[in-house]
Structures are given as structure tokens and as C-alpha cells.
Design an enzyme around this catalytic site. Structure first.
Site, PDB file in Angstrom:
ATOM      1  N   ASP A 196       0.818  -1.219   0.000  1.00 22.51           N
ATOM      2  CA  ASP A 196       0.000   0.000   0.000  1.00 22.51           C
ATOM      3  C   ASP A 196       0.852   1.270   0.000  1.00 22.51           C
ATOM      4  O   ASP A 196       1.947   1.290   0.568  1.00 22.51           O
ATOM      5  CB  ASP A 196      -0.911  -0.018   1.239  1.00 22.51           C
ATOM      6  N   SER A 201      -8.012  -4.244   5.760  1.00 24.91           N
ATOM      7  CA  SER A 201      -8.579  -4.039   4.419  1.00 24.91           C
ATOM      8  C   SER A 201      -8.912  -5.359   3.708  1.00 24.91           C
ATOM      9  O   SER A 201      -8.609  -5.530   2.521  1.00 24.91           O
ATOM     10  CB  SER A 201      -7.634  -3.188   3.556  1.00 24.91           C
ATOM     11  N   ARG A 211      -4.863  -0.991   9.219  1.00 25.49           N
ATOM     12  CA  ARG A 211      -6.059  -1.826   9.089  1.00 25.49           C
ATOM     13  C   ARG A 211      -5.765  -2.991   8.156  1.00 25.49           C
ATOM     14  O   ARG A 211      -4.753  -3.005   7.459  1.00 25.49           O
ATOM     15  CB  ARG A 211      -7.258  -1.000   8.588  1.00 25.49           C
ATOM     16  N   ARG A 263     -12.023   2.134  -8.268  1.00 19.98           N
ATOM     17  CA  ARG A 263     -11.107   3.154  -8.797  1.00 19.98           C
ATOM     18  C   ARG A 263     -11.392   3.445 -10.269  1.00 19.98           C
ATOM     19  O   ARG A 263     -12.170   2.732 -10.905  1.00 19.98           O
ATOM     20  CB  ARG A 263      -9.667   2.672  -8.600  1.00 19.98           C
ATOM     21  N   GLY A 275      -0.247   5.337  -4.491  1.00 16.57           N
ATOM     22  CA  GLY A 275      -0.901   6.579  -4.913  1.00 16.57           C
ATOM     23  C   GLY A 275      -0.292   7.786  -4.221  1.00 16.57           C
ATOM     24  O   GLY A 275       0.012   8.812  -4.844  1.00 16.57           O
ATOM     25  N   ASN A 321     -11.034  -2.708  -4.979  1.00 16.33           N
ATOM     26  CA  ASN A 321     -10.258  -1.783  -5.820  1.00 16.33           C
ATOM     27  C   ASN A 321     -10.916  -1.487  -7.172  1.00 16.33           C
ATOM     28  O   ASN A 321     -10.488  -0.573  -7.883  1.00 16.33           O
ATOM     29  CB  ASN A 321      -8.817  -2.274  -6.019  1.00 16.33           C
TER      30      ASN A 321
HETATM   31  C1  IPE Z   1      -5.436  -2.652   0.182  1.00 17.32           C
HETATM   32  O1  IPE Z   1      -5.129  -1.322  -0.002  1.00 17.32           O
HETATM   33  C2  IPE Z   1      -5.404  -3.373  -1.142  1.00 17.32           C
HETATM   34  C3  IPE Z   1      -4.108  -3.515  -1.775  1.00 17.32           C
HETATM   35  C4  IPE Z   1      -2.969  -3.073  -1.317  1.00 17.32           C
HETATM   36  C5  IPE Z   1      -4.105  -4.223  -3.021  1.00 17.32           C
HETATM   37  P1  IPE Z   1      -6.245  -0.202  -0.212  1.00 17.32           P
HETATM   38  O2  IPE Z   1      -5.523   1.073  -0.407  1.00 17.32           O
HETATM   39  O3  IPE Z   1      -7.187  -0.616  -1.282  1.00 17.32           O
HETATM   40  O4  IPE Z   1      -7.012  -0.248   1.173  1.00 17.32           O
HETATM   41  P2  IPE Z   1      -7.771   0.911   1.956  1.00 17.32           P
HETATM   42  O5  IPE Z   1      -8.718   1.542   0.981  1.00 17.32           O
HETATM   43  O6  IPE Z   1      -6.728   1.858   2.421  1.00 17.32           O
HETATM   44  O7  IPE Z   1      -8.451   0.222   3.099  1.00 17.32           O
HETATM   45  C1  IPE Z   2      -1.744   0.127  -3.211  1.00 24.92           C
HETATM   46  O1  IPE Z   2      -1.486   1.487  -3.289  1.00 24.92           O
HETATM   47  C2  IPE Z   2      -1.984  -0.493  -4.556  1.00 24.92           C
HETATM   48  C3  IPE Z   2      -3.372  -0.911  -4.776  1.00 24.92           C
HETATM   49  C4  IPE Z   2      -4.341  -0.821  -3.924  1.00 24.92           C
HETATM   50  C5  IPE Z   2      -3.663  -1.488  -6.072  1.00 24.92           C
HETATM   51  P1  IPE Z   2      -2.674   2.552  -3.313  1.00 24.92           P
HETATM   52  O2  IPE Z   2      -3.012   2.810  -4.755  1.00 24.92           O
HETATM   53  O3  IPE Z   2      -3.786   2.137  -2.463  1.00 24.92           O
HETATM   54  O4  IPE Z   2      -1.924   3.809  -2.721  1.00 24.92           O
HETATM   55  P2  IPE Z   2      -2.542   4.889  -1.746  1.00 24.92           P
HETATM   56  O5  IPE Z   2      -3.073   4.148  -0.551  1.00 24.92           O
HETATM   57  O6  IPE Z   2      -3.614   5.599  -2.501  1.00 24.92           O
HETATM   58  O7  IPE Z   2      -1.389   5.773  -1.410  1.00 24.92           O
HETATM   59 MG    MG Z   3      -4.158   2.425  -0.453  1.00 21.41          MG
END
Ligand code: IPE
Ligand code: IPE
Ligand code: MG
Length: 242
Positions: free
Chosen positions: A22, A198, A196, A73, A25, A70
Site C-alpha cells: 500500500d 482491508s 487496518r 477506482r 498513490g 479496488n
Molecule cells: C489494500 O489497499 C489493497 C491492496 C494493497 C491491493 P487499499 O488502499 O485498497 O485499502 P484501503 O482503501 O486503504 O483500506
Molecule cells: C496500493 O497502493 C496499490 C493498490 C491498492 C492497487 P494505493 O493505490 O492504495 O496507494 P494509496 O493508498 O492511494 O497511497
Molecule cells: Mg491504499
């Protein structure tokens, strides 16, 4: 050499490490880059980490790559992730004889494009002969979805007469999960600062040690894995005993 490498002789690494990859982004946003650039950097972090796990002798590495949630998104971001995944798998197929990594996929692959799904199945089939490290990719994976699917399959077998309800215990139920036959992770790592689960490995992580770290996944390196393993070794795992 990381901290852990120096201690390797006395402290063996966990047999099974799971990671919620995680923070991609936020890593991109900090740099004024599109989220997909963060996922590309995250894919690099995965390559680094998988290689390091192989060096350390970790037997199983389970990574959360895409959750059942996911899909919320943007189409652009989802497509970006799927393209990176395809690139990685094509590369892994090329390097298979060199790397000796075994691949498995946890999740409902039916929602992926047919060619990506096929690539996953091919990677699974072709790599099943290798045993250096097994990488379990959680793809369109949700812990609740996994448990519901397992319950449904067992119910169908009862309805068909091949199973009796009294046969079901924790051990047998575990065999219906994607992870059937694989030991539970001793250590689950979540970078990015979120604390968490998730919807990750709900059943399997019942007694895992969780290590939450502030590093964003694209910046995660061997030193961070060493630190997480060191933290794991400090924990007193009681499993409900005293
Ligand atoms: C969990 O991360 C899923 C993956 C890393 C693939 P998310 O970014 O989707 O989880 P939340 O939204 O913070 O709970
Ligand atoms: C984890 O990074 C990758 C996936 C969930 C696919 P994020 O894309 O959730 O990154 P943040 O949490 O927005 O920084
Ligand atoms: Mg994330």
C-alpha cells in the site's frame, strides 16, 4: 547488508510473509505524478522484495496486489495496474528457469480479461515445478469473498452427497480457501502508515504478527524487510496460552 542479514545465523526468517503493498498513490502524489506511476514504482518494489525474500530463504510470499474493493477506482488506474501485472508475468515467464519462483493466484480471476487470466493460469502451471520461493498474488482478492466461496463450495458438496456437515472442522475448511495446503503467514506487513487489514487474509492471519510501517510501498527495500523481521522476532507469540 541489512540488520537482519547479520543475524541470519541465529534468527531464521518467517516461513511465510504476507504484505499489503500500500501507498503507491500517495508516493506518486508527493511527486506530482499520476497514480499509475506510483503503481509502476510499486511493481519495482515488489521485484526487489521478492528477490530479497528468495535470498533470505523465505518459503512463501503472499502479496495483496488488487482487492475486490479496488474496482471502485478509475478505469484508467485499473487498466494501468493490469498492464503492469501483465508485464511482470510476461517477464516472469521469460526468467522462470533462472529464478525458480513458483506462482499462485488467490482471488476470483473470472473478472480479469480472458488473456490476463490465461497468463495467470499459464504462469501457475509452468512454475509449479519450482520451489525456491512461492509467490501468492492476491488478485481481485477479498478475505470475505474467499470465505463465502469456500462455504458455498462445501455446501454444494454436501448437497451433492460427497460431504457430510459433521466432517467440517477448521482444518478441512482451510482446504477450501485459495491458500489450502499453505501454512498461515507468521508475519503480515502493511506499509504506508494505514493500520487496518482491508479484507486481507482474514482467516489465515488469525494469529499472524502484524507489523505496520510508515514507509510507502514504492520506497520499501531490504532494510525495511529486515526491520519488520527483527520486530517480528521481538514479539512473544502466545497463541492464547500463557
Ligand atoms: C489494500 O489497499 C489493497 C491492496 C494493497 C491491493 P487499499 O488502499 O485498497 O485499502 P484501503 O482503501 O486503504 O483500506
Ligand atoms: C496500493 O497502493 C496499490 C493498490 C491498492 C492497487 P494505493 O493505490 O492504495 O496507494 P494509496 O493508498 O492511494 O497511497
Ligand atoms: Mg491504499
Amino acid at each position: 547488508m541489512g540488520l537482519f542479514s547479520k543475524k541470519k545465523r541465529i534468527l531464521p526468517p518467517p516461513r511465510h510473509i504476507a504484505i499489503i503493498m500500500d501507498g503507491n498513490g500517495r508516493w506518486a502524489k508527493k511527486r506530482g505524478m499520476p497514480r499509475t506511476a506510483g503503481h509502476a514504482a510499486g511493481a519495482e518494489a515488489f521485484r526487489r522484495t521478492a528477490n530479497y525474500c528468495r535470498t533470505l530463504g523465505v518459503r512463501y510470499l503472499t502479496v495483496y496486489a488488487f482487492s475486490t474493493e479496488n474496482w471502485k477506482r478509475s478505469e484508467e488506474e485499473i487498466q494501468g495496474i493490469m498492464i503492469l501485472l501483465r508485464q511482470y508475468l510476461e517477464e516472469a515467464m521469460r526468467d522462470m528457469e533462472k529464478n525458480h519462483v513458483c506462482f499462485r493466484f488467490f482471488g476470483d480471476l473470472s473478472r480479469l480479461s480472458p488473456d490476463l487470466k490465461q497468463l495467470c493460469r499459464d504462469a501457475e502451471a509452468r512454475s509449479s515445478q519450482y520451489h525456491d520461493v512461492q509467490v501468492n498474488f492476491c488478485l481481485n482478492y477479498g478475505g470475505r469473498d474467499e470465505i463465502v466461496k469456500a462455504a458455498r463450495q462445501f455446501a454444494e458438496e454436501v448437497a451433492a452427497g460427497s460431504r457430510r456437515p459433521e466432517e467440517l472442522d477448521e482444518n478441512l475448511f482451510g482446504q477450501y480457501l485459495y491458500s489450502g495446503g499453505i501454512p498461515d503467514p507468521e508475519l503480515v506487513i502493511r506499509p504506508s502508515g494505514e493500520k487496518r487489514i482491508s479484507n486481507f487474509l482474514l482467516w489465515q492471519s488469525a494469529y499472524s504478527e502484524y507489523v505496520f510501517m510508515n514507509v510507502l510501498w514504492p520506497d520499501f527495500g531490504p532494510k525495511d524487510l529486515d526491520d519488520a523481521i527483527e520486530e517480528y522476532h521481538k514479539r512473544d507469540r502466545r497463541f492464547g496460552g500463557v
